[in-house]
Design a protein around this motif. Structure first.
Motif, PDB file in Angstrom:
ATOM      1  N   PHE A  50      27.896  35.684 -47.677  1.00 42.12           N
ATOM      2  CA  PHE A  50      29.052  35.438 -46.924  1.00 42.12           C
ATOM      3  C   PHE A  50      29.383  36.303 -45.932  1.00 42.12           C
ATOM      4  N   ARG A  51      28.454  37.496 -45.520  1.00 41.98           N
ATOM      5  CA  ARG A  51      28.899  38.433 -44.743  1.00 41.98           C
ATOM      6  C   ARG A  51      27.519  38.907 -44.339  1.00 41.98           C
ATOM      7  N   ASP A  52      27.543  39.701 -43.162  1.00 43.20           N
ATOM      8  CA  ASP A  52      26.248  40.485 -42.707  1.00 43.20           C
ATOM      9  C   ASP A  52      26.091  41.918 -43.505  1.00 43.20           C
ATOM     10  N   ILE A  53      24.961  41.934 -44.246  1.00 48.07           N
ATOM     11  CA  ILE A  53      24.675  42.887 -44.796  1.00 48.07           C
ATOM     12  C   ILE A  53      23.473  43.847 -44.438  1.00 48.07           C
ATOM     13  N   THR A 111      20.561  26.686 -43.882  1.00 42.64           N
ATOM     14  CA  THR A 111      20.318  26.417 -42.126  1.00 42.64           C
ATOM     15  C   THR A 111      19.906  28.036 -41.752  1.00 42.64           C
ATOM     16  N   GLU A 112      20.842  28.895 -42.144  1.00 42.19           N
ATOM     17  CA  GLU A 112      20.617  30.161 -41.696  1.00 42.19           C
ATOM     18  C   GLU A 112      19.387  30.841 -42.327  1.00 42.19           C
ATOM     19  N   SER A 113      18.964  30.502 -43.397  1.00 42.42           N
ATOM     20  CA  SER A 113      17.718  30.941 -43.950  1.00 42.42           C
ATOM     21  C   SER A 113      16.779  30.295 -43.165  1.00 42.42           C
ATOM     22  N   THR A 114      16.815  28.977 -42.871  1.00 42.70           N
ATOM     23  CA  THR A 114      15.799  28.575 -42.117  1.00 42.70           C
ATOM     24  C   THR A 114      15.548  29.159 -40.820  1.00 42.70           C
ATOM     25  N   LYS A 115      16.567  29.496 -39.929  1.00 36.06           N
ATOM     26  CA  LYS A 115      16.660  29.931 -38.715  1.00 36.06           C
ATOM     27  C   LYS A 115      16.067  31.447 -38.850  1.00 36.06           C
ATOM     28  N   SER A 156      26.749  21.371 -40.991  1.00 40.21           N
ATOM     29  CA  SER A 156      25.848  20.977 -42.223  1.00 40.21           C
ATOM     30  C   SER A 156      24.640  20.242 -41.781  1.00 40.21           C
ATOM     31  N   SER A 157      23.350  20.527 -42.176  1.00 44.34           N
ATOM     32  CA  SER A 157      22.059  19.758 -41.973  1.00 44.34           C
ATOM     33  C   SER A 157      22.269  18.250 -42.798  1.00 44.34           C
TER      34      SER A 157
END
Length: 165
Positions: A50-53, A111-115, A156-157
Motif C-alpha cells: 500500500f505504498r511505493d517501495i 489491477t496494479e499487478s496486471t498493469k 474495482s475490476s
C-alpha cells in the motif's frame, strides 16, 4: 537438516517442512523487510505494501529481462519474463501458450499487478511491434468496460482478463 533463517528462502517449496504457521511466519518477516514477493513453486505470493517501495523502475525492469528465476529475488517481472520467453518459444521445454492468474481480495492489488505485468511484457517485446500493439490496443478497452466503483475500491475490476497471442 536445520531450517534456514526466516526470510532467507525465496522459494518456500525448498523448505523440508512447510505448514501454515511457517508460511505465515515467512511472509510476515519478508513483508516487514519490504520483500513483498515470495515464490511457492511456480506461484508468486504478493503482499500489497500500500505504498511505493521502488521496485518497478527501469533498473528492475532491466534486471529481470531474460533473468534466471533462481538467481534473482522473487518479483512480478520474473513471472512476466518467464511467460514472455515461453510464449516466444525461447524456453523450448515449456508450452508456448501462457496464462497468468492473479487473484486476491478487493484492494489486494490485482489491477496494479496486471498493469505492471503488461508494462513489463511490452518492454520485453520491443521490436515485436505486432504483439506490443495488440496489448496496447486491448487493455484500455477492457478497463473502460470492466471497472466499477465499490466501497473498498474506486476502480474495482469486474472481470478477468485473458490476453493471448
Amino acid at each position: 537438516m536445520a531450517r534456514p533463517p526466516v526470510g532467507q528462502i525465496n522459494d518456500l517449496t525448498t523448505l523440508a517442512n512447510l505448514d501454515e504457521n511457517i508460511l505465515l511466519e515467512e511472509l510476515r518477516y519478508r513483508y516487514g523487510k519490504d520483500q513483498i514477493y515470495t515464490y511457492v513453486g511456480d506461484i508468486l505470493v504478493a503482499i500489497n505494501p500500500f505504498r511505493d517501495i521502488g521496485i518497478y523502475d527501469k533498473k528492475y525492469s532491466d534486471l529481470y529481462k531474460h533473468g534466471k528465476k533462481s538467481t534473482l529475488p522473487p518479483h512480478l517481472f520474473a513471472i512476466a519474463d518467464s511467460a514472455y520467453q515461453s510464449m516466444m518459444g525461447l524456453l523450448p521445454s515449456r508450452d508456448r501458450n501462457q496464462c497468468i492468474v492473479i487473484s486476491g481480495e478487493s484492494g489486494a492489488g490485482k489491477t496494479e499487478s496486471t498493469k505492471l505485468i503488461i508494462k513489463q511484457i511490452i518492454e520485453l517485446c520491443k521490436g515485436n511491434t505486432q504483439l506490443e500493439q495488440q496489448i496496447l490496443q486491448v487493455n484500455p478497452l477492457l478497463e473502460a468496460f470492466g471497472n466499477a466503483q465499490t466501497l473498498m475500491n474506486d476502480n474495482s475490476s469486474r472481470f478477468g482478463k485473458y490476453l493471448s497471442s
